[in-house]
Scaffold this active site. Structure first.
Site, PDB file in Angstrom:
ATOM      1  N   LYS A  12       0.852  -1.202   0.000  1.00 47.02           N
ATOM      2  CA  LYS A  12       0.000   0.000   0.000  1.00 47.02           C
ATOM      3  C   LYS A  12       0.879   1.240   0.000  1.00 47.02           C
ATOM      4  CE  LYS A  12      -4.370   1.118   2.302  1.00 47.02           C
ATOM      5  NZ  LYS A  12      -5.088   0.962   3.580  1.00 47.02           N
TER       6      LYS A  12
HETATM    7  O1  G3P Z   1      -8.062   1.787   5.403  1.00 44.86           O
HETATM    8  C1  G3P Z   1      -8.311   3.073   4.961  1.00 44.86           C
HETATM    9  C2  G3P Z   1      -9.699   3.628   5.235  1.00 44.86           C
HETATM   10  O2  G3P Z   1     -10.693   2.683   5.034  1.00 44.86           O
HETATM   11  C3  G3P Z   1      -9.808   4.414   6.504  1.00 44.86           C
HETATM   12  O3  G3P Z   1     -11.128   4.711   6.883  1.00 44.86           O
HETATM   13  O4  G3P Z   1     -12.770   5.482   8.561  1.00 44.86           O
HETATM   14  O5  G3P Z   1     -10.306   5.951   8.903  1.00 44.86           O
HETATM   15  O6  G3P Z   1     -11.597   7.147   7.149  1.00 44.86           O
HETATM   16  P1  G3P Z   1     -11.450   5.888   7.924  1.00 44.86           P
END
Ligand code: G3P
Length: 214
Positions: free
Chosen positions: A83
């Site tokens: 990633k």
């Molecule tokens: O893994 C990346 C992403 O899904 C993060 O989500 O909820 O932290 O914006 P969030």
């Protein structure tokens, strides 16, 4: 649409895996830090549970560091996907890794041209963040639709991995918009099989059966 779980918690990953519908896992430094465990070991443990793609994020911000970290992550297991951030260095690392046969997930995508660029650079996945755009009063789902249109216009093969999904409505809209993959917290995955009328209907069927047949 493929379904990934967005967590580094082994218990949640096992539970989601046992449902029989889990295609992969996404992690990030925040999610692994929350678990309070060794970064590489946790990635290795996840790869023992799930055979589909497991995203392992680099923390370097410069090309050379990304390449070194990516190489080390890729050695953890064959299903590791490196990633990388949607930055200029991330773009260069994406191309270099694609040329070496290493699959990548380009993360922190917030506008469609980032997705076009990383697709041209051979990304396996691109991760547009829906919830974080909604958080700043932009339409996160429109980003998914725009990337879908661009990729379809040019036959680009990079998979659209909808990320930062906060609720089931996001997930439903992703499926309608043609996202290839959605990565969700376990709470959202669990809610996918839930409806109050299912519960009420089942309760009535069982009560009627008991009344008639004991
Ligand atoms: O893994 C990346 C992403 O899904 C993060 O989500 O909820 O932290 O914006 P969030």
């Amino acid at each position: 649409m493929e379904l990934y779980i967005d967590t580094a918690n082994l218990d949640e990953i096992k539970q989601a895996h046992d449902l029989g519908v889990l295609d992969g896992v996404t992690t990030n430094p925040t999610l692994i830090a929350k678990e309070g465990v060794d970064y590489g070991k946790r990635l290795a443990d996840i790869c023992k549970i799930v055979s589909g793609p497991v995203s392992a994020e680099v923390i370097s911000t410069k090309f050379d560091g990304m390449m070194a970290e990516g190489e080390s992550h890729a050695k953890i297991a064959p299903n590791i996907v490196v990633k990388l951030p949607c930055t200029v260095d991330g773009l260069k690392a994406c191309r270099a890794m694609a040329d070496r046969g290493v699959r990548t997930n380009l993360t922190l995508c917030f506008q469609p041209l980032q997705a076009l660029m990383v697709a041209k650079a051979g990304a396996f996945l691109v991760s547009p963040f829906i919830g974080r755009l909604d958080d700043i009063s932009q339409d996160g789902m429109q980003l998914i639709r725009d990337i879908r249109t661009i990729f379809d216009n040019y036959g680009l093969k990079t998979k659209i991995l909808a990320a930062s999904i906060r609720h089931t409505t996001h997930l439903l809209q992703c499926a309608l918009a043609g996202a290839d993959v959605a990565t969700c917290p376990f709470s959202v995955i669990k809610q996918c099989m839930s409806h109050p009328l299912t519960d009420a209907g089942l309760e009535k069927f069982l009560a009627d059966y008991k009344k008639a047949f004991g």
